[in-house]
Scaffold this active site. Structure first.
Site, PDB file in Angstrom:
ATOM      1  N   THR A 132      -9.083  -0.732   0.904  1.00  0.00           N
ATOM      2  CA  THR A 132      -9.740  -1.503  -0.248  1.00  0.00           C
ATOM      3  C   THR A 132      -8.703  -2.751  -0.453  1.00  0.00           C
ATOM      4  OG1 THR A 132      -8.823  -0.061  -1.984  1.00  0.00           O
ATOM      5  CG2 THR A 132     -11.183  -0.042  -1.325  1.00  0.00           C
ATOM      6  N   LYS A 178       0.990  -1.118   0.009  1.00  0.00           N
ATOM      7  CA  LYS A 178       0.006   0.030  -0.079  1.00  0.00           C
ATOM      8  C   LYS A 178       0.873   1.220   0.167  1.00  0.00           C
ATOM      9  CE  LYS A 178      -1.940  -1.555   3.684  1.00  0.00           C
ATOM     10  NZ  LYS A 178      -3.211  -1.554   3.741  1.00  0.00           N
TER      11      LYS A 178
HETATM   12  C1  LIG Z   1      -6.054  -1.386  -4.070  1.00  0.00           C
HETATM   13  C2  LIG Z   1      -4.738  -0.522  -4.020  1.00  0.00           C
HETATM   14  C3  LIG Z   1      -4.259   0.312  -3.159  1.00  0.00           C
HETATM   15  C4  LIG Z   1      -5.357   0.640  -1.879  1.00  0.00           C
HETATM   16  O1  LIG Z   1      -4.616  -0.242  -0.875  1.00  0.00           O
HETATM   17  P1  LIG Z   1      -4.962  -0.042   0.726  1.00  0.00           P
HETATM   18  O2  LIG Z   1      -4.132  -1.147   1.549  1.00  0.00           O
HETATM   19  O3  LIG Z   1      -6.368  -0.106   0.780  1.00  0.00           O
HETATM   20  O4  LIG Z   1      -4.283   1.177   1.006  1.00  0.00           O
HETATM   21  C5  LIG Z   1      -3.363   1.035  -3.349  1.00  0.00           C
HETATM   22  N1  LIG Z   1      -2.694   0.803  -4.702  1.00  0.00           N
HETATM   23  C6  LIG Z   1      -2.992   0.014  -5.601  1.00  0.00           C
HETATM   24  C7  LIG Z   1      -2.221  -0.236  -6.713  1.00  0.00           C
HETATM   25  C8  LIG Z   1      -4.085  -0.938  -5.199  1.00  0.00           C
HETATM   26  O5  LIG Z   1      -4.250  -1.927  -6.205  1.00  0.00           O
END
Ligand SMILES: *Cc1c(COP(=O)(O)O)cnc(C)c1O
Length: 866
Positions: free
Chosen positions: A673, A565
């Site tokens: 997400t 993330k």
């Molecule tokens: C889903 C996604 C995020 C969001 O991740 P979180 O763990 O909810 O912060 C960030 N970057 C990419 C490339 C993603 O696919």
């Protein structure tokens, strides 16, 4: 390996379902050849892998356009209430596989390419990610447009076509470097330039009695992207604006005869859509960013009003358009406050250009707009200096002041003796500098405000927006985020998808709640074995990727423990580092004692100006260097920093994960997400009671997730009692040792004081309470390792995770937006008729199949050379 794996998958796909028709496969081959020759002007001897990708992409694109035209015609004829989603970011990733899956042509494409001697997976990797987003917020918008099309909603996404998306992250000597993301370099066959939809956007000038005068114009040119629904007839439009200089830009120079300078300065105007601001959850108060936000709002609102007026003029009636029906024809969702200026912009259009009175215009606004809040972090909340607005958007500032005056009058009428409340609720902040609070503007101008997970929506009404909640509680809602099951399961994990479909059919792809039917299989050993085999295959594939990209060999029998993330203090990657060091110290203290081996993978980008986040990246790489090169550690522990985490890499990593790290301080992650993507792909979660983790726990049951740490209330209490992180440091010997090692240069022997800023902050401030949660985290990780030892129990938990992920489909989220906020209903275009087909201009003279087996040879030759 990729070859063996994917052809195995290919055989399964083709033998078990969707058996491609020979004619279909031949048509694909013809179209591919035609595009290679006619579109790319190449023959097979000089064509590159990228050319083969492009020919494939054009072939798939051709299959979209018929439904795209038909869908838009259908909306024009029916004129349903439209859903408009406005977002500064669309983190789309790649389009080829997505289009193939949604069109249902993936098996025939794969078969045709195979017969042409090409490997689909290799071609896919030729496509640049459309990285027009930072993280969760931008990816959410991308999932939402997919769901809106799949639900056949008459919907449009509006955004900006940045010439440079999120930077490419390179790690050199353990440090992050940012490289420009020149994603359009080789052209983009998924966009359609629409120069006929070019709209003037005004800046500067002055606010006069009759509106806005003496402005400077920048043109917004539309680029349309097709958004196909999953195996239906809907293809919606994502319209991204690109800044173009008008021909009379810098007229002064032309007049003074400096023609060359006038032409060169056209770039100034076109800079507006040059680059995406790379901050996640952080406001950057730059003039150019404000211009981007307004540019999107203005072009979009003008486009929406134009579409409404077309409908009204077709209807006949009075020569001047009336706007009373506008809210019945348009619902506009603002993805965060980045587009709060859409509210004064619509007021400006209605009053200054359409001559509607204030009351009626304001009524139209509040019935049309709805605002989604994405964060509680104070540094992320937008508050634009009045001086900047005065200069760039004087008329809009004037309108905002009028909105505020009327708003405060109403608040005062309700609480005549509560001046402090009136001050708190003002759109205008006076201290330390006069600013406009954009969230307050968005709330006042909307009929619905929503948070993105139950816990987050609750906190909103109890803290930042408490006053507004007391004032208009009926406006506040929750819409828990979701992810699209197409990209995040069907596309990224074909092995697991097939295993699921073999048991319960394919209905889950558009009705994710159907996964509940897997629950009885959680104890069926043959099913658990298939799930295990898929996970192992995915881990093997990731192992290859990691070897090729980092040179590290990982043990596929180890637990893949993944934390990917954006790098941010509140997401607590540093807490994960403390766990890594603790494991390492335990191994060193008792070498050879058996333990559950782990491969800990951390990935994510730090905002270029975020000093602490960049230090954390360097620290992870420094710890990895020591751990991975220590003979005592061997196969028991490997640490990998995954370079350039992005959508296409998420699609590779998430299906191979055993343990998903979702460890933000309770009360800081609005939803998350990433957490849902991992759950769908059969990873177990270690996490705090934050964001959507709370609802994931409710869905799967507490016994299927590893929850640890303080709750929101406990964090609040700890802080109000006066948090002293050093107490936790003194009280826990393993924690103390880990922090001392970081501080004393154990991981940075050449620069012993390299991490002093990190350790000093932890010991003296620790804004996100890592030390307070450390012990609970370590103990929880021990429970995880215990559970992993019992593979049957682990797999049972995995299946229960997958079976209960249904709530987190973005289809469910969008359905709730549509019924509870937008008042919109599906408007599916009819299937293609014979007459349509006759009219469709796609029937060209067939091109002779020039490429069949000979190409296979030339490709393998190329491979041998490489
Ligand atoms: C889903 C996604 C995020 C969001 O991740 P979180 O763990 O909810 O912060 C960030 N970057 C990419 C490339 C993603 O696919």
């Amino acid at each position: 390996m990729a070859q063996g794996d994917s052809s195995g998958y290919r055989k399964k796909q083709i033998s078990m379902r969707n058996i491609p028709q020979l004619e279909d496969v031949n048509t694909v081959k013809l179209s591919f050849n035609r595009h290679l020759h006619q579109t790319l002007v190449k023959d097979r001897h000089v064509a590159t892998k990228h050319d083969f990708y492009m020919a494939t992409a054009h072939t798939v694109r051709d299959k979209l356009v018929g439904n795209w035209i038909r869908t838009q015609q259908h909306y024009y004829k029916e004129d349903p209430k439209r859903c408009y989603y406005i977002s500064m970011e669309y983190y789309m990733g790649r389009s080829l596989t997505n289009a193939m899956v949604n069109l249902g042509v993936d098996s025939e494409m794969e078969e045709a390419l195979y017969e042409l001697g090409l490997n689909l997976e290799e071609l896919q990797d030729q496509e640049e990610d459309a990285g027009l987003g930072n993280g969760g917020l931008g990816r959410l918008a991308a999932c939402f447009v997919d769901s809106m099309a799949t639900l056949a909603l008459p919907a449009y996404g509006y955004g900006l076509r940045y010439e440079y998306g999120i930077f490419t992250q390179a790690i050199r000597d353990g440090y992050q470097h940012e490289l420009p993301d020149d994603w359009l370099r080789f052209g983009n066959c998924w966009e359609l330039p629409r120069p006929e939809f070019t709209i003037p956007v005004h800046f500067y000038g002055s606010a006069e009695l009759d509106g806005w005068q003496n402005t400077q114009v920048v043109l917004a040119m539309a680029y349309d992207y097709p958004i196909p629904g999953y195996r239906n007839t809907t293809v919606n439009t994502l319209r991204l604006w690109s800044a173009k200089s008008p021909n009379n830009f810098e007229l002064g120079y032309f007049n003074h005869g400096d023609y060359i300078k006038a032409v060169l300065d056209r770039n100034l105007a076109e800079n507006i859509t040059r680059v995406l601001y790379p901050n996640d959850n952080m406001m950057e108060g730059k003039e150019l960013r404000l211009k981007q936000e307004y540019f999107l709002c203005s072009a979009t609102l003008q486009d929406i009003v134009r579409r409404y007026k077309t409908f009204k003029s077709r209807e006949g009636g009075p020569s001047r358009t009336t706007f009373d029906q506008f809210p019945e024809k348009a619902a506009i969702q603002l993805n965060d406050t980045h587009h709060a200026l859409a509210i004064p912009e619509l007021m400006h259009i209605l009053m200054d250009l359409e001559k509607v009175g204030w009351e009626e215009a304001w009524d139209v606004c509040t019935k049309t707009f709805a605002y989604t809040n994405h964060t509680l972090l104070p540094e992320a909340l937008e508050r634009w200096p009045v001086t900047m607005l005065q200069k760039i958007l004087p008329r809009h500032l004037q309108i905002i002041y009028e909105i505020n005056a009327r708003h405060l009058k109403a608040v005062t009428a309700r609480w005549p003796d509560d001046l402090d409340r009136v001050r708190r609720m003002s759109l205008v902040e006076e201290e330390p500098e006069k600013r406009i609070n954009m969230a307050h503007l968005a709330i006042v101008g909307s009929h619905a405000i929503n948070g993105v997970a139950a816990i987050h929506s609750g906190i909103l009404t109890r803290s930042v927006f408490k006053d507004f909640f007391e004032y208009c509680p009926e406006k506040f809602q929750n819409k828990t985020n979701g992810i699209t099951p197409r990209r995040w399961l069907r596309l990224c994990n074909p092995g697991l998808s097939d295993t699921i479909s073999d048991e319960i059919g394919e209905g889950w792809v558009i009705d994710l709640m159907k996964l509940k039917d897997l629950l009885p299989l959680a104890t069926k050993s043959s099913f658990l074995r298939s799930v295990l085999k898929v996970k192992k295959d995915n881990k093997l594939k990731l192992k290859e990727y990691l070897y090729e990209n980092t040179g590290v060999t990982v043990n596929v029998d180890s637990m893949f423990d993944v934390h990917v993330k954006r790098i941010h203090e509140y997401k607590r990657q540093l807490l994960n580092v403390l766990h890594m060091i603790t494991l390492y110290n335990r191994i060193k203290a008792n070498p050879g004692v058996p333990m559950v081996p782990r491969t800990i993978i951390v990935g994510g980008k730090a905002a270029p100006g975020y000093y602490t986040a960049k230090n954390i990246i360097k620290l992870i790489n420094s710890v990895a260097e020591v751990v991975n090169n220590d003979k005592d550690v061997g196969d028991c522990l490997k640490i990998i920093f995954l370079e350039n985490y992005r959508v296409s890499l998420a699609e590779k990593v998430i299906p191979a994960t055993d343990l998903s790290e979702q460890i933000s301080t309770a009360g800081t992650e609005a939803s998350g997400t990433g957490n849902m993507k991992f759950q769908a792909n059969g990873a177990l979660t270690i996490g705090t009671l934050d964001g959507a983790n709370v609802e994931m726990k409710e869905e799967m049951g507490a016994e299927n997730i590893f929850i640890f740490g303080m709750t929101v209330d406990e964090v609040e209490k700890l802080r109000s009692d006066g948090y002293v992180p050093r107490k936790y440091y003194e009280a826990n010997a393993e924690l103390k040792k880990a922090i001392d090692q970081i501080h004393d240069g154990f991981f940075s022997p050449n620069e012993p004081s390299l991490f002093h800023d990190l350790t000093n902050h932890l010991l003296n401030h620790d804004t996100y309470c890592l030390l307070a949660d450390y012990e609970a985290y370590i103990q929880c990780q021990e429970r995880v390792s215990e559970a992993y030892k019992d593979q049957t129990k682990w797999l049972t938990m995995v299946v229960r995770n997958i079976a209960t992920v249904g709530k987190f489909s973005s289809d469910r989220t969008i359905q709730q937006y549509a019924t509870e906020i937008w008042g919109a209903t599906p408007c599916p275009p009819p299937k293609e008729t014979k007459t349509d087909a006759k009219m469709a201009p796609v029937k060209t003279a067939p091109v002779k199949a020039a490429i069949t087996k000979p190409l296979a040879k030339s490709v393998s030759k190329q491979k041998a050379k490489a």
